[in-house]
Design an enzyme around this catalytic site. Structure first.
Site, PDB file in Angstrom:
ATOM      1  N   LYS A 196      10.685   2.656  -0.246  1.00  0.00           N
ATOM      2  CA  LYS A 196      10.710   1.239  -0.645  1.00  0.00           C
ATOM      3  C   LYS A 196      10.667   1.134  -2.167  1.00  0.00           C
ATOM      4  CE  LYS A 196       8.338  -3.132   0.455  1.00  0.00           C
ATOM      5  NZ  LYS A 196       7.210  -3.744   1.200  1.00  0.00           N
ATOM      6  N   SER A 199       4.270  -6.289   6.409  1.00  0.00           N
ATOM      7  CA  SER A 199       5.560  -5.890   5.821  1.00  0.00           C
ATOM      8  C   SER A 199       6.100  -4.547   6.263  1.00  0.00           C
ATOM      9  CB  SER A 199       5.464  -5.907   4.294  1.00  0.00           C
ATOM     10  OG  SER A 199       5.514  -7.228   3.832  1.00  0.00           O
ATOM     11  N   SER A 205       8.450  -7.460   4.321  1.00  0.00           N
ATOM     12  CA  SER A 205       9.250  -7.230   3.147  1.00  0.00           C
ATOM     13  C   SER A 205       9.946  -5.871   3.116  1.00  0.00           C
ATOM     14  CB  SER A 205       8.390  -7.378   1.899  1.00  0.00           C
ATOM     15  OG  SER A 205       7.382  -6.375   1.859  1.00  0.00           O
TER      16      SER A 205
END
Lengths: 493, 95
Positions: free
Chosen positions: A80, A179, A155
């Protein structure tokens, strides 16, 4: 060569060990999937083609020598883009960090390197991890590999979409209010949020420091356990890092789960309107029951007020954490300004997107004079109630089980003008971060061709029980073995 | 609680954000809706409840020892000159 991207990391690793496969072949196949799939899926912000192939050669040499290697050596992994990798951009999917190059590695990156995993790229996300759809990326939205008209969740939407599309075998996300678990659920994967403090946050760009936690997104629970083994551990560079003993998370996967007891929040179950999601939960409970697990409905109040609590605590912490982005030391700086105050304001006005600004305003308001007690202090007290309620529950139950999300993956733009509706999509996952607990989302079925997830919540530092129950569930089901078949036409397979 | 446009202006100033007037109306409506949803907390009996600022079971502070950190600020700074971050002048300015 067989389609390695539909296999688990552990299955691939066993073929690497006996040299039926080379690391280079696996990495090359993933890079091919990225090349063909990315124009549509858009999971990545940066791709490390040459470095990944060079690293693959190195790990192949280690395998050839026959030295014992860690279980996930040579497996391609996506990272990420709020996790720092030295010499690589870390943008947090924000214009304000668009050209920021990390001067150091996050602890989790060093640990992955020590286990010889191979980063293949940095993945898209909601800006600064604020969002549940990856639509808040300043660069582009990521599409759900199961249905490209739907969001992949967020996210960590890029991390989940990459694995679901076969553009990575494993990925790393971060979870502040769901997330990791929500995008894992939306993309038909396993998402694990460890206990707060299990994984070092050093090098993770802070959103809400008391809630943020790094964790794995994988196809199987077994992979999740092994990846957790690789990334957990005390780190002196993170003051909230836990020094609790780390068990071998893979060792207890096959323990019998007979006699385990789980609770299902009655009110949350009643609140969920989607019949297929309710049915998938009941079916999952039946599977667990056949393994000797007993379950019952339980009254849990925390789900009723956790979202309100979270949307005070998280923005308050974010407003403080994001004050560092001022155009002075790194990142974007507004040009043509006359004084310092104007530089701060214009830099931040130009650099942050609407959701980030909304949360900074909300957090600043909650912390401002006259409102601190009415909002921030009240929310922190409510947080105590959340924590205490779960503590009481764990005296009786080994795990609490919920649907990971109240809805199926939604369409792009569905919540565009209603941030509150977007916030409520995290109703099942948010209380867990407030209480600092571990939780895992496991695929539990499909409706309208879209995946659904089952969330198991555990007591602090007891990830092993969650992984054990989840693995036993996966041993009896095949939801995680299903691959988004419509993608194969895209790849010409 | 009602969020007024002057409240919003004050908070925007505190947060050092530049937000166009046209966007403020939208923010005001959205933030009011979010604040209204926080009434859920008013139903709780919080008397005698201590706040939880962190769920961390321990705070592990490391010894304050100098260590070499391989970062050169000049390489990441938007503007760097003579061993310092260069910013617009602050003297003779209210800011």
């Amino acid at each position: 060569m067989s389609k390695t991207y539909v296999q688990s990391a552990i299955q691939i690793a066993s073929q690497l060990k006996n040299r039926q496969l080379t690391v280079k072949a696996v990495v090359s196949q993933v890079l091919d999937r990225i090349r063909i799939g990315e124009p549509r899926i858009k999971a990545y912000l940066d791709i490390f083609n040459d470095e990944a192939l060079a690293a693959a050669d190195q790990v192949d040499r280690l395998y050839d020598k026959g030295d014992p290697l860690p279980p996930l050596a040579g497996i391609p992994i996506a990272i990420k883009d709020n996790i720092c990798m030295k010499g690589k951009k870390t943008t947090c999917a924000s214009k304000i960090l668009e050209n920021f190059v990390s001067p150091y590695d996050a602890t989790v990156i060093k640990k992955l390197a020590a286990h010889h995993l191979i980063p293949v790229g940095k993945t898209n996300m909601d800006e600064f991890a604020m969002g549940s759809s990856t639509e808040n990326s300043a660069f582009f939205p990521t599409r759900n590999p199961w249905d490209e008209s739907c969001v992949p969740g967020g996210s960590s939407g890029g991390s989940a979409a990459a694995v679901a599309a076969g553009e990575a075998i494993l990925s790393i996300g971060s979870d502040t209010g769901g997330s990791i678990r929500q995008p894992a659920s939306f993309c038909g994967l396993v998402g694990m949020k460890p206990t707060y403090g299990r994984v070092s946050r050093f090098g993770l760009v802070a959103f809400a420091s008391s809630l943020d936690q790094i964790g794995p997104i994988t196809r199987t629970v077994e992979d999740s356990a092994h990846l957790l083994n690789a990334i957990c551990g005390y780190d002196s560079l993170d003051a909230t890092s836990s020094d609790q003993a780390i068990p071998d998370f893979a060792a207890s996967l096959n323990n019998p789960i007979q006699g385990r007891k789980v609770g299902v929040p009655r009110h949350l179950f009643d609140l969920i309107e989607n019949a297929a999601i309710k049915e998938s939960l009941v079916n999952a409970l039946d599977v667990l029951k056949s393994d000797g697990v007993t379950w019952e409905f339980v009254d849990i109040n925390a789900f009723d007020y956790a979202v309100a609590t979270y949307y005070i605590v998280a923005p308050a912490e974010a407003s403080a954490n994001l004050s560092r982005f001022d155009g002075v030391r790194y990142g974007h700086r507004a040009q043509g300004v006359e004084n310092l105050a104007q530089m701060y304001k214009q830099t931040r006005g130009q650099g942050f997107g609407p959701e980030v600004k909304r949360r900074i305003i909300l957090g600043t308001y909650a912390l401002s004079s006259g409102y601190y007690e009415a909002y921030y202090l009240k929310a922190q007290k409510a947080r105590t109630l959340v924590k205490e309620e779960f503590n009481h529950l764990f005296a009786k139950y080994d795990a609490i089980v919920t649907p990971t999300t109240p809805t199926l993956p939604f369409k792009f733009g569905e919540h565009a003008n209603n941030p509150l509706a977007m916030y409520l999509s995290d109703i099942s996952t948010i209380p867990i971060n407030l209480a600092g607990l571990p939780a895992i989302s496991v695929p539990c079925g499909f409706s309208e061709g879209l995946p659904m997830g089952l969330q198991l919540i555990g007591k602090p530092y007891d990830e092993s029980t969650l992984l054990n129950i989840a693995h036993q569930y996966q041993s009896q089901t095949n939801h995680h073995l299903t691959f988004p078949s419509q993608l194969e036409a895209l790849y010409g397979v | 609680m009602t969020l007024t446009s002057s409240d919003l202006d004050h908070v925007i100033e505190l947060a050092r954000l530049d937000i166009p007037e046209t966007e403020k109306t939208l923010y005001l409506a959205q933030l009011q809706k979010i604040l209204d949803s926080m009434a859920a907390l008013d139903k709780l009996d919080l008397s005698g409840v201590e706040p939880t600022f962190s769920t961390s079971q321990s705070v592990n502070l490391r010894p304050d020892i100098d260590r070499v950190f391989d970062v050169t600020p000049s390489e990441i700074a938007p503007l760097w000159e003579e061993n310092g971050f260069q910013v617009p002048k602050i003297l003779d300015e209210e800011a």
